[in-house]
Design a protein around this motif. Structure first.
Motif, short mmCIF file in Angstrom:
data_model
loop_
_atom_site.label_atom_id
_atom_site.label_comp_id
_atom_site.label_asym_id
_atom_site.label_seq_id
_atom_site.Cartn_x
_atom_site.Cartn_y
_atom_site.Cartn_z
N LYS A 177 0.84 -1.20 0.00
CA LYS A 177 0.00 0.00 0.00
C LYS A 177 0.87 1.25 0.00
CE LYS A 177 -2.52 3.49 1.70
NZ LYS A 177 -2.00 4.80 2.16
N ILE A 178 1.93 1.25 0.79
CA ILE A 178 2.82 2.41 0.85
C ILE A 178 3.46 2.66 -0.50
CG2 ILE A 178 4.97 3.28 1.85
CD1 ILE A 178 4.16 1.92 4.48
N VAL A 179 3.89 1.60 -1.15
CA VAL A 179 4.49 1.72 -2.49
C VAL A 179 3.48 2.32 -3.47
CG1 VAL A 179 5.25 0.37 -4.49
CG2 VAL A 179 6.26 -0.05 -2.24
N SER A 229 2.00 6.93 -6.78
CA SER A 229 0.94 7.79 -7.29
C SER A 229 1.13 9.25 -6.90
CB SER A 229 -0.42 7.31 -6.81
OG SER A 229 -0.56 7.51 -5.41
N THR A 230 2.10 9.50 -6.02
CA THR A 230 2.34 10.88 -5.59
C THR A 230 3.75 11.36 -5.91
OG1 THR A 230 2.84 10.04 -3.36
CG2 THR A 230 0.60 10.83 -3.75
N GLY A 231 4.38 10.70 -6.86
CA GLY A 231 5.62 11.24 -7.41
C GLY A 231 6.92 10.70 -6.85
N THR A 232 6.87 9.67 -6.00
CA THR A 232 8.10 9.07 -5.48
C THR A 232 8.23 7.65 -6.01
OG1 THR A 232 7.99 10.38 -3.44
CG2 THR A 232 9.38 8.43 -3.40
N PRO A 233 9.12 7.41 -6.99
CA PRO A 233 9.24 6.07 -7.60
C PRO A 233 9.60 5.01 -6.56
CG PRO A 233 10.41 7.72 -8.90
CD PRO A 233 10.02 8.39 -7.61
N LEU A 287 5.16 9.85 5.19
CA LEU A 287 6.28 9.91 4.25
C LEU A 287 5.82 10.48 2.91
CD1 LEU A 287 8.09 6.46 4.75
CD2 LEU A 287 8.93 8.70 5.46
N ALA A 288 4.73 9.93 2.39
CA ALA A 288 4.24 10.33 1.07
C ALA A 288 3.89 11.81 1.03
CB ALA A 288 3.03 9.48 0.68
N ASN A 302 8.64 17.61 -3.37
CA ASN A 302 8.66 17.46 -4.82
C ASN A 302 7.77 18.47 -5.54
OD1 ASN A 302 10.40 15.22 -4.74
ND2 ASN A 302 8.70 13.80 -4.44
N GLN A 303 7.09 19.32 -4.75
CA GLN A 303 6.14 20.29 -5.31
C GLN A 303 5.13 19.61 -6.23
OE1 GLN A 303 8.87 23.21 -7.04
NE2 GLN A 303 8.78 24.42 -5.16
#
Length: 320
Positions: A59-61, A66-70, A167-168, A175-176
């Motif tokens: 779920k965290i991944v 989906s919010t810009g952190t690969p 974190l997200a 990451n703006q």
């Protein structure tokens, strides 16, 4: 027995809510270092776990991607049977475990350390093997599980999930990451439409009723009736918007006027109509329609008439 069910439900909620609030004490220097490390990483965040923690990791991944952190999910059991090959030298690895002592986690930790990757432990036991071997630690210790036997992962997995959301959100800020970015990763379904569908995408499919200011009353009625938008724009020879006439304007005029032989569009129109830009999001048009309690909006750009968008367009697309 049944009478105790509501009380047990409320107790469960209170226990898990307390576990979440307890995380506030763990937002510390390590947390800041972890956020900065992930933000500055050239590679991806590899998240792993076993059992319920593995489900949380997935779920965290999903949230991070989906919010810009690969990010990538790596099951701890599969990792020691070949999936370690997904880790590159630029990646950061985060292992999630309540106890920090699961056999698969204990086998995995030295292997990751041998690779030289930054290792983050999200762990509920600060004295555990994972807590001591990780380069940085996210503390998700809970006082007790919501499970009546204090055994089944309940409060602990909730705390892990919330820490992942924390974190997200922090990474989104660094990451703006904005609405437009979000839309790129969520093009499907009604959510995607709310984020990327523009007014122009809908208005161009509609009829474009318009009359000149000197148009006769008959011409106005025919234009409104034939185009079935319940409205017509009034423009000049250059399509510059002058005003709007709705079917309601026609009814009100007929109620007040006995001689309609000389009436033209300029006698009926309402000046300064509510307008929306073609490039505006459809959801912005919806807000205008709700705010002014109207069914149609004139689409205009720099005062030039471009078309009509109707509340039915938004309903049809699932925006409402």
């Amino acid at each position: 027995m049944n009478n105790n069910i509501p009380a047990l439900a409320l107790q469960t909620i209170e226990t898990e809510a307390s576990a979440i609030l307890g995380l506030k004490a763990f937002i510390n220097n390590d947390f800041e270092k972890i956020i900065q490390a992930i933000h500055e990483a050239k590679g991806r965040l590899i998240v792993s776990g076993i059992g319920k923690s593995a489900i949380v990791a997935q779920k965290i991944v999903a949230t991070l991607n989906s919010t810009g952190t690969p990010s990538l999910f790596m099951h701890a059991a599969d990792a020691i049977h070949g999936d370690l090959g997904m880790i590159t030298s630029d990646d950061i690895v985060m292992l999630i475990s309540k106890s920090g002592e699961s056999p698969e986690i204990k086998v995995l930790i030295p292997l990751i350390n041998n690779f030289g990757n930054l290792l983050i432990g999200m762990v509920g036991n600060t004295e555990s093997f994972l807590a001591k071997q990780a380069n940085l630690m996210l503390n998700t210790t809970v006082e007790k599980e919501a499970c009546p036997n204090n055994l089944a992962p309940t409060s602990s997995t909730t705390a892990q999930m919330v820490m992942g959301d924390v974190l997200a959100v922090c990474l989104m800020k660094l990451n703006q990451f904005n609405n437009r970015d979000f839309a790129k990763f969520h093009p499907g379904g009604n959510l995607g439409k709310r984020l990327y569908l523009r007014v122009a995408d809908l208005a161009t499919a509609n009829e474009k009723p318009w009359v000149l200011g000197n148009a006769t009353l008959k011409k106005v009625i025919v234009e409104i009736t034939q185009n079935r938008m319940g409205v017509t724009a009034v423009v000049d020879e250059n399509q510059q918007l002058i005003g709007i006439i709705t079917d309601g304007d026609l009814r009100r005029m007929l109620e007040k006027t006995s001689d309609i032989s000389t009436i033209c569009a300029s006698d009926i129109l309402s000046t300064h109509p509510i307008t929306v830009q073609p490039e505006a999001l459809a959801v912005e048009a919806l807000e205008l329609l709700k705010k002014h309690d109207i069914s149609q909006l004139i689409v205009a750009e720099n005062g030039i008439y471009k078309g009509i968008i109707h509340i039915h367009d938004l309903i049809r697309e699932g925006i409402v």
